[in-house]
Design a protein around this motif. Sequence first.
Motif, PDB file in Angstrom:
ATOM      1  N   CYS A   1       1.318 -12.717   7.592  1.00  0.00           N
ATOM      2  CA  CYS A   1       0.302 -11.898   6.898  1.00  0.00           C
ATOM      3  C   CYS A   1       0.201 -12.527   5.190  1.00  0.00           C
ATOM      4  O   CYS A   1       0.586 -13.234   4.763  1.00  0.00           O
ATOM      5  CB  CYS A   1       1.034  -9.996   6.407  1.00  0.00           C
ATOM      6  SG  CYS A   1      -0.250  -9.301   5.972  1.00  0.00           S
TER       7      CYS A   1
ATOM      8  N   CYS B   1      -1.649 -11.168   3.292  1.00  0.00           N
ATOM      9  CA  CYS B   1      -1.428 -10.136   1.600  1.00  0.00           C
ATOM     10  C   CYS B   1      -0.730 -10.481   0.838  1.00  0.00           C
ATOM     11  O   CYS B   1      -0.265 -11.100   0.578  1.00  0.00           O
ATOM     12  CB  CYS B   1      -0.949  -8.559   2.419  1.00  0.00           C
ATOM     13  SG  CYS B   1       0.863  -8.242   2.641  1.00  0.00           S
TER      14      CYS B   1
ATOM     15  N   CYS C   1       0.220  -1.893   2.989  1.00  0.00           N
ATOM     16  CA  CYS C   1      -0.468  -3.576   3.971  1.00  0.00           C
ATOM     17  C   CYS C   1      -0.270  -2.951   5.121  1.00  0.00           C
ATOM     18  O   CYS C   1       0.836  -2.790   5.755  1.00  0.00           O
ATOM     19  CB  CYS C   1      -0.120  -4.719   3.767  1.00  0.00           C
ATOM     20  SG  CYS C   1      -1.249  -5.531   4.725  1.00  0.00           S
TER      21      CYS C   1
ATOM     22  N   CYS D   1       1.370  -5.710   7.782  1.00  0.00           N
ATOM     23  CA  CYS D   1       2.523  -6.052   7.791  1.00  0.00           C
ATOM     24  C   CYS D   1       3.442  -4.969   6.995  1.00  0.00           C
ATOM     25  O   CYS D   1       4.730  -5.314   6.999  1.00  0.00           O
ATOM     26  CB  CYS D   1       2.823  -7.330   6.407  1.00  0.00           C
ATOM     27  SG  CYS D   1       2.872  -7.393   5.017  1.00  0.00           S
TER      28      CYS D   1
HETATM   29 ZN    ZN Z   1       0.632  -7.569   4.400  1.00  0.00          ZN
END
Ligand code: ZN
Length: 298
Positions: free
Chosen positions: A242, A244, A281, A284
Amino acid sequence: MAKKTVKSTMLRGMTQDGSARILVINSREIVNKMAAKHKTSPTATAALGRTLTAASMIGTMLPENGDTVTIGINGDGEAGKIIAVGDYFGNVKGYIQNPLVNPPKKPNGKLDVGAAVGGGTLYMIKDMGKGEPQTGTIELVSGEIAEDIATYFAKSEQVPTVLSLGVLVETDYTCRAAGGVLIQLMPFPDDKTVDLIERNAAELVNISRYFEKGMSNAEIADIALRDIPYDVFDTLEVEYKCNCSRARMKKKVMSLGKSEVAKLLDEQEAEGKARELTAVCRFCSTDYTFTETELLGK
Ligand code: ZN
């Protein structure tokens, strides 16, 4: 000590006559990481796992670093929305609205992904950085994912595609085996090669069994392209990843607008909590907590 990350592997090749390209991925590690993050039921693991497996392979066919492909499934089954995003390197992340969906198995003992997904649509968005993203939508054929994505390529991009995806789940809910094969015809393919690919495709129906037996990507490519000379271009390491970050998540929270953020902070306070907001998120499950000062500069 640095955490050891185990990656999945992908093979990429092309028939020597230039008729078709092939990708084979052993995606067990990707599916395992996803299942651990989303705490998915076996059927949800299979549904999202198959979609991620496809997104990884399709991602590596994108033209440039920075490009992404999103596969979205909007079915009316209990699984709800399914989203998988793949990048140019074949790294993926994904999300399933109802990770607990677990309908009864099919009479043959297989997980009933089609029942979990239901009827509806599948869309693909290829975002190549500049210009409008390339998008298309089709009606779901079976909700079993592989057939739906192959149909997308045929209908929306006019590219004949053989796609086989498989995920086997252990009784402890970890992934026992997962992988996929994708073969796409290039423009002006040789008729004889096409016939052979179609013949061989029958042996790819139960693809997860090959991975379960411990067969390598190369051995599976040999089955998919039996009697067709081909070259392996490369093998890649791919993973569930991920991208993020605190900054990106803050931007997302602030996209609600300052007054909405202020309202949410008030609501927190009304519930006796600190004036801060937590955003999770969805890819994840990492949570980010922002104080009022961080959000509104107070
Ligand atoms: Zn994430």
